[in-house]
Scaffold this active site. Structure first.
Site, PDB file in Angstrom:
ATOM      1  N   LYS A   1     -15.782   6.807 -23.011  1.00  0.00           N
ATOM      2  CA  LYS A   1     -16.034   6.710 -21.563  1.00  0.00           C
ATOM      3  C   LYS A   1     -17.186   7.612 -21.100  1.00  0.00           C
ATOM      4  O   LYS A   1     -17.814   7.339 -20.091  1.00  0.00           O
ATOM      5  CB  LYS A   1     -14.768   7.068 -20.779  1.00  0.00           C
ATOM      6  CG  LYS A   1     -13.659   6.042 -20.914  1.00  0.00           C
ATOM      7  CD  LYS A   1     -12.488   6.437 -20.032  1.00  0.00           C
ATOM      8  CE  LYS A   1     -11.302   5.528 -20.242  1.00  0.00           C
ATOM      9  NZ  LYS A   1     -10.203   5.862 -19.331  1.00  0.00           N
TER      10      LYS A   1
ATOM     11  N   THR B   1      -2.826  23.717 -17.523  1.00  0.00           N
ATOM     12  CA  THR B   1      -4.065  24.503 -17.479  1.00  0.00           C
ATOM     13  C   THR B   1      -4.590  24.514 -16.037  1.00  0.00           C
ATOM     14  O   THR B   1      -5.092  23.510 -15.543  1.00  0.00           O
ATOM     15  CB  THR B   1      -5.125  23.871 -18.418  1.00  0.00           C
ATOM     16  OG1 THR B   1      -4.495  23.573 -19.663  1.00  0.00           O
ATOM     17  CG2 THR B   1      -6.298  24.799 -18.634  1.00  0.00           C
TER      18      THR B   1
ATOM     19  N   ASN C   1      -0.529  21.576 -13.104  1.00  0.00           N
ATOM     20  CA  ASN C   1      -0.985  21.327 -14.474  1.00  0.00           C
ATOM     21  C   ASN C   1      -0.734  22.550 -15.337  1.00  0.00           C
ATOM     22  O   ASN C   1      -0.686  23.683 -14.846  1.00  0.00           O
ATOM     23  CB  ASN C   1      -2.479  20.992 -14.486  1.00  0.00           C
ATOM     24  CG  ASN C   1      -2.922  20.374 -15.804  1.00  0.00           C
ATOM     25  OD1 ASN C   1      -2.239  19.500 -16.337  1.00  0.00           O
ATOM     26  ND2 ASN C   1      -4.036  20.821 -16.344  1.00  0.00           N
TER      27      ASN C   1
ATOM     28  N   ALA D   1      -7.488  10.816 -15.879  1.00  0.00           N
ATOM     29  CA  ALA D   1      -6.796   9.879 -14.991  1.00  0.00           C
ATOM     30  C   ALA D   1      -6.437  10.562 -13.668  1.00  0.00           C
ATOM     31  O   ALA D   1      -6.629   9.989 -12.587  1.00  0.00           O
ATOM     32  CB  ALA D   1      -5.541   9.349 -15.674  1.00  0.00           C
TER      33      ALA D   1
ATOM     34  N   GLY E   1       4.033   2.256 -14.643  1.00  0.00           N
ATOM     35  CA  GLY E   1       2.652   2.496 -15.055  1.00  0.00           C
ATOM     36  C   GLY E   1       1.796   1.260 -15.302  1.00  0.00           C
ATOM     37  O   GLY E   1       0.590   1.292 -15.089  1.00  0.00           O
TER      38      GLY E   1
HETATM   39  P1  ATR Z   1      -6.119  11.207 -19.454  1.00  0.00           P
HETATM   40  O1  ATR Z   1      -7.570  10.829 -19.544  1.00  0.00           O
HETATM   41  O2  ATR Z   1      -5.171  10.112 -19.866  1.00  0.00           O
HETATM   42  O3  ATR Z   1      -5.758  11.789 -18.134  1.00  0.00           O
HETATM   43  P2  ATR Z   1      -6.389  13.793 -20.711  1.00  0.00           P
HETATM   44  O4  ATR Z   1      -7.693  13.931 -20.002  1.00  0.00           O
HETATM   45  O5  ATR Z   1      -6.335  14.134 -22.152  1.00  0.00           O
HETATM   46  O6  ATR Z   1      -5.867  12.306 -20.605  1.00  0.00           O
HETATM   47  O7  ATR Z   1      -5.275  14.626 -19.910  1.00  0.00           O
HETATM   48  C1  ATR Z   1      -4.006  14.838 -20.385  1.00  0.00           C
HETATM   49  C2  ATR Z   1      -3.142  15.580 -19.350  1.00  0.00           C
HETATM   50  O8  ATR Z   1      -1.850  15.739 -19.938  1.00  0.00           O
HETATM   51  C3  ATR Z   1      -3.630  16.960 -18.991  1.00  0.00           C
HETATM   52  O9  ATR Z   1      -3.220  17.270 -17.675  1.00  0.00           O
HETATM   53  C4  ATR Z   1      -2.861  17.836 -19.990  1.00  0.00           C
HETATM   54  O10 ATR Z   1      -2.672  19.177 -19.593  1.00  0.00           O
HETATM   55  P3  ATR Z   1      -3.805  20.284 -19.893  1.00  0.00           P
HETATM   56  O11 ATR Z   1      -4.860  20.050 -18.879  1.00  0.00           O
HETATM   57  O12 ATR Z   1      -3.103  21.576 -19.715  1.00  0.00           O
HETATM   58  O13 ATR Z   1      -4.248  20.035 -21.297  1.00  0.00           O
HETATM   59  C5  ATR Z   1      -1.526  17.122 -19.971  1.00  0.00           C
HETATM   60  N1  ATR Z   1      -0.733  17.430 -21.164  1.00  0.00           N
HETATM   61  C6  ATR Z   1      -0.886  16.936 -22.400  1.00  0.00           C
HETATM   62  N2  ATR Z   1       0.048  17.444 -23.240  1.00  0.00           N
HETATM   63  C7  ATR Z   1       0.791  18.308 -22.502  1.00  0.00           C
HETATM   64  C8  ATR Z   1       1.927  19.151 -22.774  1.00  0.00           C
HETATM   65  N3  ATR Z   1       2.467  19.206 -24.001  1.00  0.00           N
HETATM   66  N4  ATR Z   1       2.437  19.877 -21.761  1.00  0.00           N
HETATM   67  C9  ATR Z   1       1.910  19.833 -20.527  1.00  0.00           C
HETATM   68  N5  ATR Z   1       0.840  19.037 -20.192  1.00  0.00           N
HETATM   69  C10 ATR Z   1       0.301  18.301 -21.170  1.00  0.00           C
END
Ligand code: ATR
Length: 280
Positions: free
Chosen positions: A66, A155, A153, A133, A244
């Site tokens: 993307k 992070t 979130n 997303a 979803g």
């Molecule tokens: P997308 O494009 O589908 O949104 P992404 O950009 O990889 O995918 O984002 C994934 C989201 O899931 C993020 O908010 C991530 O949190 P971080 O920003 O802290 O990485 C969240 N996420 C993924 N695994 C997680 C976990 N085990 N616990 C909490 N949040 C998680």
């Protein structure tokens, strides 16, 4: 005869061919939607140049390309520029123009399921997650005019970065997931955008729902499983839910509109798509 397609990796199980071929049928247009898988071992530039020669009318772009597609575009719409991510490309007389349909697609799916939510813009919305997303959805909801959209979130910096997008017209508080769980009852809409809940990741919900208000709408953009655990739990607690796969359908509808200028009604396709997903 429309020539459409998808690039990404892996894409063999993509639902997009089914969705777009059905949209072509509904719009009474001739055409095809083909998969052009580009593996990590492939030379991306070479593959994109091959694609250009095919003179497609338009194509979708999914993970992991993307951002990588951007240098090959002649132009981008404002949303795609703001997201720095493109999931739809239209061929305008040989010029490739990039769009990002995620946010608008999500808002369309929400508006279709819960039009009452849009009667007042003073709703309180909570987004769980701050990935690509979440960014698209946040941006589309702020553009729509919703005044309060908070983000939780793991992070925090990523949530803070998204909040900058809404600085002019939207108030946003940033929470940890644990803090968000203590405030859940304050929200009209909660949107789960993390990968948690996905079949291949972790089926356990990302957040405790003890404080969920039955008046709240709980939405999850994860669609495998079709009804994630968080949606099952929220429904059991009396909340309304949004599945979803509806986002998938409405963002495809918007992409189709960009390519063809036609916007077929996808309401009846919601059930058809579920049947296709259940059969896989
Ligand atoms: P997308 O494009 O589908 O949104 P992404 O950009 O990889 O995918 O984002 C994934 C989201 O899931 C993020 O908010 C991530 O949190 P971080 O920003 O802290 O990485 C969240 N996420 C993924 N695994 C997680 C976990 N085990 N616990 C909490 N949040 C998680």
């Amino acid at each position: 005869m429309y020539k459409l397609g998808l690039i990404g990796y892996p894409i063999q199980h993509s639902l997009s061919p089914w969705i777009h071929e059905r949209l072509l049928q509904k719009a009474e247009l001739q055409g095809e939607y083909c998969l052009f898988e580009i593996t990590p071992e492939d030379d991306f530039k070479e593959k994109v140049l091959e694609l250009k020669e095919k003179q497609l009318d338009g194509f979708n772009v999914t993970v992991p390309y993307k951002e990588k597609i951007i240098p090959y575009l002649n132009d981008m719409d404002d949303i795609a520029k703001e997201m720095q991510a493109v999931n739809t490309v239209v061929n305008e007389n040989g010029r490739w123009v990039g769009y990002n349909t995620d946010g608008i697609g999500y808002v369309r799916s929400l508006e279709n399921a819960y039009p009452d939510l849009f009667e007042h813009l003073n709703r309180k919305i909570m987004i769980l997650g701050a990935g690509g997303a979440a960014r698209g959805i946040y941006y589309a909801l702020t553009k729509f005019g919703f005044a309060q959209i908070d983000i939780a979130n793991r992070t925090q910096e990523k949530a803070e970065d998204i909040a900058k997008l809404g600085k002019d017209n939207t108030k946003t508080k940033i929470f940890t997931i644990e803090e968000a769980s203590r405030h859940l009852d304050e929200y009209d809409l909660i949107i789960q955008t993390t990968s948690i809940g996905m079949k291949s990741v972790d089926l356990k919900p990302i957040i405790q729902l003890n404080r969920l208000n039955p008046e709240t709408i709980m939405s999850d953009i994860v669609y495998q499983p079709i009804k994630t655990q968080i949606l099952q739990d929220a429904q059991r607690l009396g909340a309304r839910i949004l599945l979803g796969h509806t986002m998938l359908l409405y963002q495809a509808q918007y992409a189709f509109e960009i390519w063809t200028g036609m916007c077929p009604d996808v309401k009846e396709m919601e059930h058809e798509l579920l049947a296709v997903m259940e059969g896989r």
